[in-house]
Design a protein around this motif. Sequence first.
Motif, short mmCIF file in Angstrom:
data_model
loop_
_atom_site.label_atom_id
_atom_site.label_comp_id
_atom_site.label_asym_id
_atom_site.label_seq_id
_atom_site.Cartn_x
_atom_site.Cartn_y
_atom_site.Cartn_z
N TRP A 163 2.40 -4.30 2.85
CA TRP A 163 1.74 -5.30 3.69
C TRP A 163 0.46 -5.79 3.02
CZ3 TRP A 163 4.55 -7.03 7.59
CH2 TRP A 163 5.55 -6.19 8.13
N PRO A 164 0.57 -6.57 1.94
CA PRO A 164 -0.65 -7.10 1.31
C PRO A 164 -1.34 -8.12 2.23
CG PRO A 164 1.30 -8.13 0.36
CD PRO A 164 1.80 -7.03 1.26
N PRO A 165 -2.68 -8.22 2.14
CA PRO A 165 -3.37 -9.25 2.93
C PRO A 165 -2.99 -10.64 2.43
CG PRO A 165 -4.90 -8.15 1.43
CD PRO A 165 -3.60 -7.41 1.34
N GLN A 166 -2.80 -11.58 3.37
CA GLN A 166 -2.41 -12.94 3.00
C GLN A 166 -3.42 -13.56 2.04
OE1 GLN A 166 -0.01 -15.07 3.16
NE2 GLN A 166 -1.20 -16.79 2.43
N GLY A 167 -2.92 -14.05 0.90
CA GLY A 167 -3.77 -14.71 -0.08
C GLY A 167 -4.53 -13.77 -0.99
N LYS A 168 -4.35 -12.45 -0.82
CA LYS A 168 -5.13 -11.49 -1.61
C LYS A 168 -4.26 -10.34 -2.11
CE LYS A 168 -9.31 -12.46 1.06
NZ LYS A 168 -10.22 -11.96 2.11
N ILE A 169 -3.03 -10.65 -2.50
CA ILE A 169 -2.11 -9.60 -2.93
C ILE A 169 -2.58 -8.93 -4.22
CG2 ILE A 169 -0.62 -11.15 -4.29
CD1 ILE A 169 1.79 -9.55 -3.24
N ASP A 170 -2.52 -7.59 -4.25
CA ASP A 170 -2.69 -6.83 -5.50
C ASP A 170 -1.28 -6.58 -6.00
OD1 ASP A 170 -3.09 -5.07 -7.54
OD2 ASP A 170 -4.37 -3.68 -6.41
N ALA A 171 -0.75 -7.57 -6.73
CA ALA A 171 0.69 -7.60 -7.01
C ALA A 171 1.16 -6.40 -7.83
CB ALA A 171 1.05 -8.90 -7.72
N GLY A 172 0.34 -5.94 -8.79
CA GLY A 172 0.73 -4.80 -9.60
C GLY A 172 0.95 -3.56 -8.75
N ALA A 173 0.01 -3.30 -7.84
CA ALA A 173 0.11 -2.13 -6.96
C ALA A 173 1.29 -2.25 -6.00
CB ALA A 173 -1.20 -1.96 -6.19
N VAL A 174 1.51 -3.47 -5.49
CA VAL A 174 2.63 -3.69 -4.56
C VAL A 174 3.97 -3.46 -5.26
CG1 VAL A 174 3.88 -5.52 -3.30
CG2 VAL A 174 1.41 -5.24 -2.99
N VAL A 175 4.11 -3.99 -6.47
CA VAL A 175 5.36 -3.82 -7.22
C VAL A 175 5.61 -2.35 -7.53
CG1 VAL A 175 6.44 -4.30 -9.46
CG2 VAL A 175 5.43 -6.16 -8.15
N GLU A 176 4.55 -1.63 -7.94
CA GLU A 176 4.70 -0.19 -8.23
C GLU A 176 5.13 0.58 -6.99
OE1 GLU A 176 1.65 2.05 -10.14
OE2 GLU A 176 1.48 0.64 -11.81
N ALA A 177 4.50 0.25 -5.86
CA ALA A 177 4.82 0.96 -4.62
C ALA A 177 6.26 0.69 -4.18
CB ALA A 177 3.84 0.54 -3.52
N LEU A 178 6.71 -0.57 -4.33
CA LEU A 178 8.09 -0.90 -3.98
C LEU A 178 9.06 -0.17 -4.91
CD1 LEU A 178 7.88 -4.74 -3.30
CD2 LEU A 178 8.37 -2.96 -1.61
N ALA A 179 8.78 -0.17 -6.20
CA ALA A 179 9.66 0.49 -7.17
C ALA A 179 9.80 1.97 -6.87
CB ALA A 179 9.14 0.27 -8.59
N ALA A 180 8.70 2.59 -6.40
CA ALA A 180 8.71 4.03 -6.12
C ALA A 180 9.67 4.41 -4.99
CB ALA A 180 7.29 4.49 -5.78
N THR A 181 9.98 3.44 -4.12
CA THR A 181 10.90 3.74 -3.00
C THR A 181 12.37 3.63 -3.42
OG1 THR A 181 10.98 1.44 -2.18
CG2 THR A 181 9.20 2.84 -1.35
N LYS A 182 12.60 3.22 -4.68
CA LYS A 182 13.95 3.09 -5.25
C LYS A 182 14.91 2.29 -4.35
CE LYS A 182 13.88 7.11 -8.28
NZ LYS A 182 12.41 7.30 -8.28
#
Length: 362
Positions: A163-182
């Motif tokens: 749930w990144p804040p609108q307009g302020k995504i930390d995309a690297g962290a979001v992608v890592e977190a999603l990848a970790a859930t496989k």
Amino acid sequence: MPAFTEPYRKGWQLAVEEINAKGGINGNKLVVISKDDAGKPADAVTAANELVSKEGVVMLTGAFFSHIGLAIADFAAQKKIYYLAGEPLTDAIVWSKGNPYTFRLRPSNYMQAAMLAEEAAKLPAKKWATVAPNYEYGQSAVAVFKKLLSEKRPDIEWVGEQWPPQGKIDAGAVVEALAATKPEAILNVTFGPDLVKFVREGNTRGLFQGKTVVSFLTGEPEYIDPLKTETPEGWLVTGYPWYGVETPEHQAFLKAYQAKYNDYPRLGSVVGYALMYSAAEVLKKANSTETDKLIAATKGLEVGTPFGKVKFRDIDHQSTLGAFVGKTAVKDGKGIMVDYSYRDGAKYLPSDDEVKKLRPQN
């Protein structure tokens, strides 16, 4: 959000010109006074109040963000003024927080989720993760998509949410977190600059390889165009392939829009154009500026749009405007939609009995 809102303004300005050239509203000129809500509910309500009290407007239209739409809908109910929402997609605006004064043009989160879930249910993926902006639109889009897809596929497991804040995504962290859930599949609800950052990091880190991605709005030119050659291929999306809609209504709109602006339309252009034609048809049918007569005129009203005729439902004040569903691809260095088809909004709305449970009955 100028990628959407500037074409939106061009769309409604073109419509106003056409309407007035054809004789206006029963011989009277249609006049639009516009204000910027700055993406803040308090500013939106202040602007609406000024339009009603100082400018003497007979109806409110517009808004972009869902939480802004809800704020104006609440204002409309308090002040007993008619409000026609164009873009806000939250289901609450016509259901849980619906009121007699508010109508909505665009296909809602529920409608777009139903279109996407219909296709997503056919996919083999069982483990799903989601990413969406953390405000009303993103929250409601994820909730309704999960509900509709799980009903069709009880075997699906939801393994993670971001749930990144609108307009302020930390995309690297979001992608890592999603990848970790496989996950085997991802639902994306980010849009605008956040989408560009998410796609870039996802491409760089291989997040999308071998995975299905289902994505709200990504096929709209305002959001896919900035991706250019970075556009991921094969995402299942809602959007607007303006270059391939051959119906007479759309061809007439496209020709007029290109002649006036020397540019191609975005989905915002269609929303602004159809919104103003809807407002004009309401005023013509009511032949009055009294709020109760405007409300009565809108129930069951049919309006011509670049996507064909739509109807405003009596039961929940939602229009039957549809959306295009297809897949993303890259052609000539640009992101496009392929394998798309138009989905009639009327086919993706719940029954009257279901709406009665969802919407406060007056």
